[in-house]
Structures are given as C-alpha cells and as structure tokens.
Design a protein around this motif. Sequence first.
Motif, mmCIF file in Angstrom:
data_model
loop_
_atom_site.group_PDB
_atom_site.id
_atom_site.type_symbol
_atom_site.label_atom_id
_atom_site.label_comp_id
_atom_site.label_asym_id
_atom_site.label_seq_id
_atom_site.Cartn_x
_atom_site.Cartn_y
_atom_site.Cartn_z
ATOM 1 N N TYR A 1 0.964 -1.293 -0.041
ATOM 2 C CA TYR A 1 -0.017 0.086 -0.024
ATOM 3 C C TYR A 1 0.815 1.261 -0.039
ATOM 4 N N LEU A 2 0.329 2.392 -0.567
ATOM 5 C CA LEU A 2 0.907 3.648 -0.493
ATOM 6 C C LEU A 2 0.967 4.205 0.883
ATOM 7 N N PRO A 3 2.123 4.674 1.106
ATOM 8 C CA PRO A 3 2.262 5.153 2.488
ATOM 9 C C PRO A 3 1.250 6.334 3.046
ATOM 10 N N MET A 4 1.038 7.191 2.211
ATOM 11 C CA MET A 4 0.200 8.339 2.928
ATOM 12 C C MET A 4 -1.392 7.911 2.681
ATOM 13 N N SER A 5 -1.628 7.360 1.573
ATOM 14 C CA SER A 5 -3.198 7.322 1.166
ATOM 15 C C SER A 5 -3.732 5.819 1.601
ATOM 16 N N GLY A 6 -2.843 4.837 1.614
ATOM 17 C CA GLY A 6 -3.338 3.579 1.943
ATOM 18 C C GLY A 6 -3.855 2.884 0.928
ATOM 19 N N MET A 7 -3.738 3.501 -0.267
ATOM 20 C CA MET A 7 -4.365 2.790 -1.597
ATOM 21 C C MET A 7 -3.316 1.758 -2.042
ATOM 22 N N PRO A 8 -3.822 1.026 -2.798
ATOM 23 C CA PRO A 8 -2.758 -0.171 -3.439
ATOM 24 C C PRO A 8 -1.525 0.357 -4.026
ATOM 25 N N ASP B 1 0.565 0.608 -10.559
ATOM 26 C CA ASP B 1 0.617 1.413 -11.583
ATOM 27 C C ASP B 1 -0.593 2.428 -11.606
ATOM 28 N N ASP B 2 -1.500 1.820 -11.591
ATOM 29 C CA ASP B 2 -2.982 2.715 -11.892
ATOM 30 C C ASP B 2 -3.188 3.551 -10.754
ATOM 31 N N ARG B 3 -3.062 3.202 -9.525
ATOM 32 C CA ARG B 3 -3.253 4.158 -8.299
ATOM 33 C C ARG B 3 -2.210 5.132 -8.607
ATOM 34 N N VAL B 4 -0.989 5.012 -8.766
ATOM 35 C CA VAL B 4 0.204 5.844 -8.837
ATOM 36 C C VAL B 4 -0.064 7.001 -10.161
ATOM 37 N N ILE C 1 -2.535 9.268 -9.109
ATOM 38 C CA ILE C 1 -2.138 10.619 -8.339
ATOM 39 C C ILE C 1 -1.352 11.401 -9.140
ATOM 40 N N VAL C 2 -0.491 10.929 -10.018
ATOM 41 C CA VAL C 2 0.268 11.921 -10.812
ATOM 42 C C VAL C 2 -0.559 12.733 -11.641
ATOM 43 N N ARG C 3 -1.733 12.038 -12.278
ATOM 44 C CA ARG C 3 -2.450 12.742 -12.885
ATOM 45 C C ARG C 3 -3.550 13.755 -12.286
ATOM 46 N N LEU C 4 -4.014 13.389 -11.278
ATOM 47 C CA LEU C 4 -5.034 14.328 -10.739
ATOM 48 C C LEU C 4 -4.646 14.961 -9.452
ATOM 49 N N GLY C 5 -3.582 14.667 -8.754
ATOM 50 C CA GLY C 5 -3.023 15.152 -7.551
ATOM 51 C C GLY C 5 -3.746 14.581 -6.470
ATOM 52 N N ILE D 1 4.202 9.806 -18.095
ATOM 53 C CA ILE D 1 3.917 9.414 -17.112
ATOM 54 C C ILE D 1 4.302 7.689 -16.816
ATOM 55 N N ASN D 2 4.205 7.094 -17.867
ATOM 56 C CA ASN D 2 4.714 5.652 -18.167
ATOM 57 C C ASN D 2 6.075 5.525 -17.746
ATOM 58 N N ASP D 3 6.843 6.453 -18.388
ATOM 59 C CA ASP D 3 8.100 6.439 -17.952
ATOM 60 C C ASP D 3 8.654 6.739 -16.697
ATOM 61 N N LEU D 4 7.963 7.655 -16.098
ATOM 62 C CA LEU D 4 8.021 7.969 -14.804
ATOM 63 C C LEU D 4 7.984 6.722 -13.790
ATOM 64 N N LEU D 5 6.724 6.127 -14.190
ATOM 65 C CA LEU D 5 6.392 4.875 -13.384
ATOM 66 C C LEU D 5 7.641 3.806 -13.661
ATOM 67 N N ALA D 6 8.012 3.692 -14.678
ATOM 68 C CA ALA D 6 9.287 2.799 -15.146
ATOM 69 C C ALA D 6 10.250 3.133 -14.015
ATOM 70 N N TYR D 7 10.666 4.333 -13.908
ATOM 71 C CA TYR D 7 11.751 4.774 -13.233
ATOM 72 C C TYR D 7 11.484 4.598 -11.658
ATOM 73 N N LEU D 8 10.263 4.891 -11.129
ATOM 74 C CA LEU D 8 9.588 4.377 -9.855
ATOM 75 C C LEU D 8 9.875 3.215 -9.394
ATOM 76 N N HIS D 9 9.575 2.394 -10.257
ATOM 77 C CA HIS D 9 9.843 0.813 -10.034
ATOM 78 C C HIS D 9 11.310 0.545 -9.687
ATOM 79 N N THR D 10 12.399 1.381 -10.248
ATOM 80 C CA THR D 10 13.689 1.047 -9.665
ATOM 81 C C THR D 10 14.027 1.510 -8.437
ATOM 82 N N LEU D 11 13.280 2.364 -7.737
ATOM 83 C CA LEU D 11 13.668 2.806 -6.368
ATOM 84 C C LEU D 11 13.567 1.991 -4.960
#
Length: 136
Positions: free
Chosen positions: A90-97, A100-103, A106-110, A126-136
């Motif tokens: 789950y995401l730390p602040m929202s508790g959502m799963p 990729d769909d949830r993130v 959040i990126v699109r709508l804030g 956004i897809n490129d950003l998600l690909a990078y976030l998966h490396t963190l």
Amino acid sequence: MKPSRLRICRRSRNEKFRLLALCLCVSAVSLWSLAGCDVERRKSDAELGLSAQQIAGRHIYDNYCDRCHAPYSSRGRQGPSMKGVFQRPYLPMSGMPANDDRVTDIVRLGRNKMPGFAQVLSQQQINDLLAYLHTL
C-alpha cells in the motif's frame, strides 16, 4: 624558581586549550558527517542499469517530483520519500494499493497538497516516470 614554573604552567594551559579545541573540531566534523548518513549518494544511470525508458522517467522525476519527493530520503521535503514505493502493498500516505493504476491517478489528478500533472505530462511521460519509480 617560581617564574619558570609559571611559564611551564602557562604552556601547559595553552597546550591543554589547543588540545581541547582540536578535540571539539574533530567531534564537530564527526557529528556533521554522521548527520547526512541517511541519504544515499546519487548514482548514475549506468550504475543503476537503467533502460532508456527509465532514464527518461528519471529526468521527469528530477524536473517535477524531486522538489517535494526525494528518491532516497524525505529529510527536508514536503512529500514522502519514493524509495521502495512499489515494494510495499500500500502507498504510505493514502493507504491505496501500490500499483501503476493508483500511482498514475495520483500523478495525473494530484492528492492533498500535491498538484495534478495531467495538463503537463503526456501518458508516455507518466509511463516513463512509473518505470523509473519501480527502480527505487
């Protein structure tokens, strides 16, 4: 005899003062270096073994996300660290799963204090950003 003893005592005080000052300097430098130990050194794209898409995502992250979300630490930032964001269920602040769909939403709508980037970033970015976030 007393004047020579006085000079010896003065020298001893000066030497003690210098030693104390040196110890304080060494302690200050040690504490200063320890204060930054929770932040990892920024690695190059090559060191991380990033693909072309992940490199593009890292540039987007640097331009839009890094001002509020540090990749490895949240010290001095408004938003949470992104380190391991997809490693948790789950995401730390929202508790959502944490998927990729949830993130993407959040990126699109804030969310809360975070602005949305739907008018700024394309779906490919956004897809490129998600690909990078998966490396963190």
